[in-house]
Design a protein around this motif. Sequence first.
Motif, PDB file in Angstrom:
ATOM      1  N   THR A  84       6.870 -56.040  12.710  1.00 52.07           N
ATOM      2  CA  THR A  84       7.772 -57.068  13.215  1.00 52.07           C
ATOM      3  C   THR A  84       9.021 -56.411  13.787  1.00 52.07           C
ATOM      4  N   SER A  85       9.675 -57.128  14.686  1.00 56.26           N
ATOM      5  CA  SER A  85      10.901 -56.617  15.297  1.00 56.26           C
ATOM      6  C   SER A  85      11.966 -57.704  15.246  1.00 56.26           C
ATOM      7  N   PRO A  86      12.782 -57.714  14.189  1.00 58.53           N
ATOM      8  CA  PRO A  86      13.826 -58.736  14.055  1.00 58.53           C
ATOM      9  C   PRO A  86      14.823 -58.723  15.207  1.00 58.53           C
ATOM     10  N   SER A  87      15.009 -57.546  15.811  1.00 60.20           N
ATOM     11  CA  SER A  87      15.877 -57.426  16.980  1.00 60.20           C
ATOM     12  C   SER A  87      15.296 -56.368  17.899  1.00 60.20           C
ATOM     13  N   LYS A  88      15.821 -56.276  19.106  1.00 62.08           N
ATOM     14  CA  LYS A  88      15.223 -55.389  20.101  1.00 62.08           C
ATOM     15  C   LYS A  88      15.317 -53.914  19.731  1.00 62.08           C
ATOM     16  N   ASP A  89      16.233 -53.558  18.848  1.00 61.69           N
ATOM     17  CA  ASP A  89      16.386 -52.156  18.476  1.00 61.69           C
ATOM     18  C   ASP A  89      16.148 -51.925  16.982  1.00 61.69           C
ATOM     19  N   TYR A  90      15.295 -52.759  16.388  1.00 63.08           N
ATOM     20  CA  TYR A  90      14.986 -52.582  14.969  1.00 63.08           C
ATOM     21  C   TYR A  90      13.554 -53.031  14.708  1.00 63.08           C
ATOM     22  N   VAL A  91      12.761 -52.151  14.086  1.00 63.59           N
ATOM     23  CA  VAL A  91      11.348 -52.434  13.833  1.00 63.59           C
ATOM     24  C   VAL A  91      11.034 -52.213  12.362  1.00 63.59           C
ATOM     25  N   ILE A  92      10.282 -53.134  11.784  1.00 64.38           N
ATOM     26  CA  ILE A  92       9.837 -53.024  10.397  1.00 64.38           C
ATOM     27  C   ILE A  92       8.308 -53.036  10.385  1.00 64.38           C
ATOM     28  N   ALA A  93       7.715 -52.085   9.690  1.00 59.87           N
ATOM     29  CA  ALA A  93       6.257 -52.011   9.596  1.00 59.87           C
ATOM     30  C   ALA A  93       5.828 -51.982   8.135  1.00 59.87           C
ATOM     31  N   SER A  94       4.795 -52.743   7.839  1.00 65.13           N
ATOM     32  CA  SER A  94       4.186 -52.718   6.516  1.00 65.13           C
ATOM     33  C   SER A  94       2.789 -52.128   6.660  1.00 65.13           C
ATOM     34  N   PHE A 112      -2.963 -50.702  -1.707  1.00 58.86           N
ATOM     35  CA  PHE A 112      -1.569 -50.326  -1.948  1.00 58.86           C
ATOM     36  C   PHE A 112      -0.793 -50.489  -0.648  1.00 58.86           C
ATOM     37  N   SER A 113       0.453 -50.939  -0.745  1.00 62.46           N
ATOM     38  CA  SER A 113       1.260 -51.203   0.449  1.00 62.46           C
ATOM     39  C   SER A 113       2.624 -50.537   0.356  1.00 62.46           C
ATOM     40  N   ALA A 114       3.208 -50.293   1.522  1.00 62.68           N
ATOM     41  CA  ALA A 114       4.566 -49.751   1.596  1.00 62.68           C
ATOM     42  C   ALA A 114       5.184 -50.182   2.919  1.00 62.68           C
ATOM     43  N   ILE A 115       6.503 -50.124   2.976  1.00 61.45           N
ATOM     44  CA  ILE A 115       7.242 -50.564   4.157  1.00 61.45           C
ATOM     45  C   ILE A 115       8.014 -49.395   4.764  1.00 61.45           C
ATOM     46  N   GLY A 116       8.072 -49.364   6.082  1.00 58.96           N
ATOM     47  CA  GLY A 116       8.889 -48.388   6.797  1.00 58.96           C
ATOM     48  C   GLY A 116       9.653 -49.095   7.896  1.00 58.96           C
ATOM     49  N   ASP A 117      10.870 -48.660   8.162  1.00 63.41           N
ATOM     50  CA  ASP A 117      11.646 -49.279   9.235  1.00 63.41           C
ATOM     51  C   ASP A 117      12.257 -48.207  10.122  1.00 63.41           C
ATOM     52  N   ALA A 118      12.638 -48.596  11.315  1.00 63.51           N
ATOM     53  CA  ALA A 118      13.230 -47.651  12.264  1.00 63.51           C
ATOM     54  C   ALA A 118      14.213 -48.380  13.169  1.00 63.51           C
TER      55      ALA A 118
END
Length: 241
Positions: A84-94, A112-118
Amino acid sequence: MKLKEIKRDKNGLISGGSVDYIFNEDGFIDWRKMIKVEHLVPNLQKTSERDVTKLKDTELIILIAGIKELAQVRGYTDVRYDVTSPSKDYVIASCSIKFTPNYETEGREVTFSAIGDAGPHNTHGFGQAFLGPMAENRAFVRCVRNFLKINIVANDELEKMTFVKPFSPQAASSPVEEIDTQPSPVALLKRVMSEKKVTWAKVKKRLEDEEYEKADSISCVEQIPKAKIFELIERLKKIKT
């Protein structure tokens, strides 16, 4: 070359002797010790020691190749991403990985799951142009290393990724030398063009058809401005082959 079929025994371990498993005192696999030294590099922000075998886990960085190798040895059947991308310069991946049954999970399949963001706040340089892939890689490496109880930070998790020459006993006494192996924008564009089977002639024609103001003066990939290169890379990645 003859293909080798991978088989697992009743404990879920690869049979045939191709993998040397290392076990701890409790009888479980010591996945930390299963990491090959060529997949470990020193964290230059914490140490100047070159020999990774002399460093604590907190002074090490594991490369993504090592994470992928561990995941293959452990065994999995499915990897899923939710980006998902809450804003144009922020991405969250599960990232969710379905690991195959083995004796450590009492013969049960485990997801098993984990989250990464950038975003600009936790990436550096060229990584800021590829926030989606950065977030996906971070989610993947965290999922694998947390499931396998590995407390070494992965290179992809760092704000500024570290690139150093692989460790070798012969170079252990040499000063730590940081090298820049990060692909240039031009190299990445050429790689994507090759993967998508897009020739320079097609790229040039598209620039001309879109009336790109600098199209007439550009005769090769190297002459394309960096901002335009990033745009072309993202557009080419969407091409289905």
